[in-house]
Design a protein around this motif. Structure first.
Motif, PDB file in Angstrom:
ATOM      1  N   VAL A 174      25.241   6.601  -4.952  1.00 51.54           N
ATOM      2  CA  VAL A 174      25.810   7.091  -6.225  1.00 51.54           C
ATOM      3  C   VAL A 174      26.946   6.600  -6.304  1.00 51.54           C
ATOM      4  O   VAL A 174      27.483   6.179  -7.317  1.00 51.54           O
ATOM      5  N   ARG A 175      27.653   6.641  -5.135  1.00 56.18           N
ATOM      6  CA  ARG A 175      29.196   5.939  -5.019  1.00 56.18           C
ATOM      7  C   ARG A 175      29.059   4.950  -4.033  1.00 56.18           C
ATOM      8  O   ARG A 175      28.767   5.090  -2.724  1.00 56.18           O
ATOM      9  N   GLU A 176      29.091   3.414  -4.528  1.00 53.71           N
ATOM     10  CA  GLU A 176      28.917   2.230  -3.894  1.00 53.71           C
ATOM     11  C   GLU A 176      30.083   2.092  -2.876  1.00 53.71           C
ATOM     12  O   GLU A 176      29.918   1.288  -2.060  1.00 53.71           O
ATOM     13  N   GLY A 177      31.360   2.318  -3.441  1.00 51.23           N
ATOM     14  CA  GLY A 177      32.775   1.772  -2.928  1.00 51.23           C
ATOM     15  C   GLY A 177      33.760   3.051  -3.039  1.00 51.23           C
ATOM     16  O   GLY A 177      33.414   3.881  -3.173  1.00 51.23           O
ATOM     17  N   ASP A 178      34.928   2.448  -2.844  1.00 52.92           N
ATOM     18  CA  ASP A 178      35.930   3.278  -3.075  1.00 52.92           C
ATOM     19  C   ASP A 178      36.400   3.452  -4.504  1.00 52.92           C
ATOM     20  O   ASP A 178      37.407   2.730  -4.872  1.00 52.92           O
ATOM     21  N   GLU A 179      35.334   3.880  -5.193  1.00 52.70           N
ATOM     22  CA  GLU A 179      35.475   4.034  -6.762  1.00 52.70           C
ATOM     23  C   GLU A 179      35.481   5.740  -7.021  1.00 52.70           C
ATOM     24  O   GLU A 179      34.984   6.455  -6.430  1.00 52.70           O
ATOM     25  N   GLU A 180      36.142   5.819  -8.117  1.00 56.51           N
ATOM     26  CA  GLU A 180      36.180   7.422  -8.770  1.00 56.51           C
ATOM     27  C   GLU A 180      35.169   7.425  -9.585  1.00 56.51           C
ATOM     28  O   GLU A 180      35.292   6.636 -10.556  1.00 56.51           O
ATOM     29  N   LEU A 181      34.388   8.618  -9.540  1.00 56.20           N
ATOM     30  CA  LEU A 181      33.230   8.623 -10.462  1.00 56.20           C
ATOM     31  C   LEU A 181      33.508  10.318 -10.782  1.00 56.20           C
ATOM     32  O   LEU A 181      33.820  10.922  -9.950  1.00 56.20           O
ATOM     33  N   SER A 182      33.291  10.531 -12.256  1.00 56.25           N
ATOM     34  CA  SER A 182      33.471  11.751 -12.586  1.00 56.25           C
ATOM     35  C   SER A 182      32.251  12.524 -11.968  1.00 56.25           C
ATOM     36  O   SER A 182      31.089  12.020 -11.535  1.00 56.25           O
ATOM     37  N   LEU A 183      32.206  14.045 -12.038  1.00 56.05           N
ATOM     38  CA  LEU A 183      30.851  14.811 -11.484  1.00 56.05           C
ATOM     39  C   LEU A 183      29.830  14.510 -12.485  1.00 56.05           C
ATOM     40  O   LEU A 183      28.648  14.323 -11.998  1.00 56.05           O
ATOM     41  N   ASP A 184      30.167  14.383 -13.942  1.00 52.40           N
ATOM     42  CA  ASP A 184      29.111  14.065 -14.918  1.00 52.40           C
ATOM     43  C   ASP A 184      28.317  12.733 -14.298  1.00 52.40           C
ATOM     44  O   ASP A 184      27.204  12.700 -14.713  1.00 52.40           O
ATOM     45  N   GLU A 185      29.244  11.791 -14.199  1.00 52.96           N
ATOM     46  CA  GLU A 185      28.550  10.400 -13.829  1.00 52.96           C
ATOM     47  C   GLU A 185      27.681  10.429 -12.596  1.00 52.96           C
ATOM     48  O   GLU A 185      26.615   9.945 -12.760  1.00 52.96           O
ATOM     49  N   ARG A 186      28.079  11.219 -11.670  1.00 45.14           N
ATOM     50  CA  ARG A 186      27.132  11.219 -10.308  1.00 45.14           C
ATOM     51  C   ARG A 186      25.940  12.046 -10.772  1.00 45.14           C
ATOM     52  O   ARG A 186      24.788  11.707 -10.340  1.00 45.14           O
ATOM     53  N   VAL A 187      26.006  12.985 -11.605  1.00 49.57           N
ATOM     54  CA  VAL A 187      24.865  13.798 -11.904  1.00 49.57           C
ATOM     55  C   VAL A 187      23.746  13.109 -12.717  1.00 49.57           C
ATOM     56  O   VAL A 187      22.735  12.836 -12.573  1.00 49.57           O
ATOM     57  N   GLN A 188      24.574  12.156 -13.735  1.00 49.69           N
ATOM     58  CA  GLN A 188      23.534  11.529 -14.813  1.00 49.69           C
ATOM     59  C   GLN A 188      23.101  10.345 -13.884  1.00 49.69           C
ATOM     60  O   GLN A 188      21.872   9.992 -14.179  1.00 49.69           O
ATOM     61  N   THR A 189      23.686   9.926 -12.942  1.00 48.85           N
ATOM     62  CA  THR A 189      23.134   8.496 -12.273  1.00 48.85           C
ATOM     63  C   THR A 189      21.772   8.963 -11.523  1.00 48.85           C
ATOM     64  O   THR A 189      20.744   8.498 -11.780  1.00 48.85           O
ATOM     65  N   ALA A 190      21.844  10.294 -10.737  1.00 43.48           N
ATOM     66  CA  ALA A 190      20.821  10.529  -9.997  1.00 43.48           C
ATOM     67  C   ALA A 190      19.789  11.114 -11.185  1.00 43.48           C
ATOM     68  O   ALA A 190      18.582  10.779 -10.718  1.00 43.48           O
ATOM     69  N   ASN A 191      19.892  11.777 -12.114  1.00 45.37           N
ATOM     70  CA  ASN A 191      18.876  12.222 -12.999  1.00 45.37           C
ATOM     71  C   ASN A 191      18.182  11.173 -13.722  1.00 45.37           C
ATOM     72  O   ASN A 191      17.072  11.031 -13.643  1.00 45.37           O
ATOM     73  N   GLU A 192      19.011  10.189 -14.160  1.00 42.42           N
ATOM     74  CA  GLU A 192      18.375   8.981 -14.874  1.00 42.42           C
ATOM     75  C   GLU A 192      17.626   8.057 -13.991  1.00 42.42           C
ATOM     76  O   GLU A 192      16.535   7.226 -14.612  1.00 42.42           O
ATOM     77  N   PHE A 193      17.958   7.868 -12.773  1.00 42.13           N
ATOM     78  CA  PHE A 193      17.136   7.147 -11.722  1.00 42.13           C
ATOM     79  C   PHE A 193      15.997   7.903 -11.154  1.00 42.13           C
ATOM     80  O   PHE A 193      15.188   7.173 -10.301  1.00 42.13           O
ATOM     81  N   GLY A 194      15.930   8.967 -11.643  1.00 43.24           N
ATOM     82  CA  GLY A 194      14.648   9.842 -11.029  1.00 43.24           C
ATOM     83  C   GLY A 194      14.718  10.176  -9.601  1.00 43.24           C
ATOM     84  O   GLY A 194      13.703  10.086  -9.020  1.00 43.24           O
ATOM     85  N   ALA A 195      15.924  10.472  -9.042  1.00 44.86           N
ATOM     86  CA  ALA A 195      15.784  10.683  -7.758  1.00 44.86           C
ATOM     87  C   ALA A 195      15.024  11.920  -7.290  1.00 44.86           C
ATOM     88  O   ALA A 195      14.934  12.982  -8.095  1.00 44.86           O
ATOM     89  N   HIS A 196      14.437  11.929  -6.075  1.00 42.75           N
ATOM     90  CA  HIS A 196      13.531  12.987  -5.909  1.00 42.75           C
ATOM     91  C   HIS A 196      14.459  14.183  -5.213  1.00 42.75           C
ATOM     92  O   HIS A 196      13.996  15.323  -5.176  1.00 42.75           O
ATOM     93  N   ILE A 197      15.437  14.014  -4.508  1.00 44.60           N
ATOM     94  CA  ILE A 197      16.295  14.534  -3.969  1.00 44.60           C
ATOM     95  C   ILE A 197      17.658  14.107  -4.012  1.00 44.60           C
ATOM     96  O   ILE A 197      17.978  13.118  -4.427  1.00 44.60           O
ATOM     97  N   TYR A 198      18.937  14.998  -3.935  1.00 46.38           N
ATOM     98  CA  TYR A 198      20.077  14.778  -3.923  1.00 46.38           C
ATOM     99  C   TYR A 198      21.013  15.387  -2.980  1.00 46.38           C
ATOM    100  O   TYR A 198      20.858  16.659  -2.688  1.00 46.38           O
ATOM    101  N   VAL A 199      21.629  14.666  -2.096  1.00 46.12           N
ATOM    102  CA  VAL A 199      22.493  15.082  -1.057  1.00 46.12           C
ATOM    103  C   VAL A 199      24.007  14.740  -1.318  1.00 46.12           C
ATOM    104  O   VAL A 199      24.340  13.440  -1.214  1.00 46.12           O
ATOM    105  N   SER A 200      24.914  15.626  -1.364  1.00 44.70           N
ATOM    106  CA  SER A 200      26.318  15.070  -1.438  1.00 44.70           C
ATOM    107  C   SER A 200      26.887  15.495  -0.093  1.00 44.70           C
ATOM    108  O   SER A 200      26.816  16.537   0.443  1.00 44.70           O
ATOM    109  N   VAL A 201      27.863  14.793   0.533  1.00 45.06           N
ATOM    110  CA  VAL A 201      28.374  14.821   1.412  1.00 45.06           C
ATOM    111  C   VAL A 201      30.076  15.201   1.263  1.00 45.06           C
ATOM    112  O   VAL A 201      30.525  14.166   0.625  1.00 45.06           O
TER     113      VAL A 201
END
Length: 502
Positions: free
Chosen positions: A171-198
């Motif tokens: 979801v985050r590939e490098g040292d970039e700032e992503l909004s929480l909304d962007e993180r969620v939309q990325t996982a949802n739109e790519f159809g991930a089966h699970i989501y793990v945030s560290v």
């Protein structure tokens, strides 16, 4: 529990800001991955492994389809656990430091990936989110930035998963700032089966001795598999790191585990505010151990081990009905080895067992060891009488049975071999057990029964668990029993299951 001093808010953003491509498992995948969820029709089996199809014991891996993967017992957990012992540990600042042989674990992961490649790990997309990034550094203590540790652990997790055959969405590939909304939309739109945030935890300096691992999940999404995913990751991360187990945290406010459409959890792998733990969290070998714990939990989520929950000596009116109520609520199927006399007393309960999809086996007609084990003929006569009663009441003519006291006990030493031979020749199949609640003993307080069950499994891939549905204390702990084994799918015994014998 100590919440980090950060506020999660749902931030609206323009959909055009979403990147058109993502790195998945180190490869650039076009937005066509938006239809990824359609690739593997077994997604419901991933999320609800207890409902999966049972695979016959004699099937080979090449005979098994994606739809069977969650039911496949032979895969076990897919990772050889390397539990840290006192011999593995050194001490630094009062904390245990795990001396990890990451190469050995890496080989185990790769070997497992080769063994189970047919089981469609390549069709599973895991979204990994390294919390914070860019100007959002997260927690910071002693010059250590949370965003950096998060990314290092996520990269290690991603490498292990891709080596095993999984697809990985960073979801985050490098040292970039992503909004929480962007993180969620990325996982949802790519159809991930699970989501793990560290993430990394922190608290006030005056409480800097606080340490340990905790995993957050959204209780409202527990039925989708989020709680089970969280529990598996928590269990194995603690197992691999030997860190303090802070348990699970229910929360409905965290956007990334609330708004994601798939099972999701957020792991706090340690406290940067704890000097000793902070020194561990920046060590590559400790990060690797965390990563292996997370990966083990993820793999168990998709490829659970198997437990056959069995109940002896019923049915009884009060207790068996309670057991059946709990199993129905939890959508679990079990196996009941019935006593003929009790079936005659409570025929409606026996019929309910069958109507609700459980397996029936024969225990005996009369639980009198001395008469039962006088000879082969006395045993067969008792069995056939019980079988006739069960068939007349339930309509089931079962081939499964269990010896009272087990196939080898102090009452049948002189005849058990002959009885086994005779019953086998008649086409019947007997099951002993390799784990037990020990609920038929005097010391059967619910807490003790749960401990007995956990201790007797020894982490085996395939468990036949002995319990008794006529014991009231068993009904008191049954819900907790089912809860404490997230690494196992529960299944009923069938004629195709390889028996467990003493």
């Amino acid at each position: 529990m100590h919440k980090k001093k950060r506020e999660y808010k749902l931030v609206r953003c323009n959909e055009n800001q979403l990147r058109k491509t993502k790195r998945v498992g180190g490869r650039c995948v076009l937005a066509g991955l938006l239809s990824f969820a359609l690739v593997c029709t077994a997604v419901p089996a991933f999320v609800f492994p207890r409902q999966s199809t049972v695979v016959a014991a004699d099937e080979t891996l090449s005979d098994i389809s994606c739809g069977d993967l969650a039911a496949q017992d032979v895969t076990g957990n897919g990772i050889g656990l390397k539990k840290a012992t006192g011999e593995d540990m050194s001490t630094r600042d009062g904390m245990d430091v795990a001396a990890l042989d990451s190469r050995k674990m890496g080989r185990a992961l790769l070997e497992n990936a080769m063994i189970t490649k047919e089981l469609c790990r390549e069709d599973i997309l895991v979204a990994l989110d390294a919390g914070h990034g860019g100007e959002d550094e997260g927690s910071s203590r002693g010059g250590v930035l949370e965003k950096t540790v998060n990314m290092q652990i996520v990269q290690a997790v991603g490498t292990l998963l891709t080596d095993m055959g999984y697809q990985v969405l960073m979801v985050r590939e490098g040292d970039e700032e992503l909004s929480l909304d962007e993180r969620v939309q990325t996982a949802n739109e790519f159809g991930a089966h699970i989501y793990v945030s560290v993430h990394q935890n922190a608290c006030e300096e005056r409480k800097s001795d606080v340490s340990g691992v905790e995993v957050w999940y959204n209780a409202e999404k527990a039925e989708t598999g989020s709680k089970r995913l969280a529990q598996l990751i928590q269990n194995d991360c603690v197992l691999y790191t030997q860190a303090k187990d802070r348990g699970l945290v229910e929360d409905e406010s965290l956007v990334v585990i609330r708004e994601t459409k798939m099972p999701a959890c957020l792991i706090e792998t340690g406290f940067l505010s704890n000097k000793a733990e902070r020194e561990l969290l920046v060590k590559p070998e400790y990060q690797q151990r965390i990563a292996e714990g997370i990966v083990s939990g993820i793999d168990l989520y998709f490829f659970p081990k198997t437990m056959y929950l069995t109940f002896d000596d019923g049915p009884s009116k009060e207790n068996t009905d309670i057991v059946l109520d709990i199993l129905k609520e939890q959508n679990v199927k079990a196996t009941f080895f019935l006593i003929g006399e009790n079936v005659e007393k409570h025929p409606e309960v026996a019929r309910r067992i069958v109507a609700e999809g459980h397996t029936i086996g024969i225990h005996c007609y009369n639980h009198d060891y001395d008469k039962l084990y006088q000879s082969v003929d006395s045993y067969v006569a008792d069995f056939e009488k019980a079988q006739k009663v069960v068939c007349e009441v339930t309509g089931v003519e079962t081939k499964l049975f269990r010896f009272p006291g087990g196939s080898i006990n102090s009452h049948n030493k002189g005849v058990y071999k002959d009885i086994v031979e005779e019953m086998t020749n008649k086409g019947y199949i007997y099951f002993d057990w390799n784990a037990s609640l020990e609920d038929a003993t005097r010391n059967n307080e619910p807490e003790r029964l749960l401990q007995n069950a956990k201790e007797s499994t020894f982490g085996r891939r395939r468990i036949v668990m002995l319990a008794h549905d006529v014991v009231y204390n068993t009904t008191l702990c049954l819900e907790d029993l089912l809860e404490q084994f997230p690494e196992y799918r529960m299944a009923p015994l069938t004629e195709d299951v390889e028996p467990v014998h003493f």
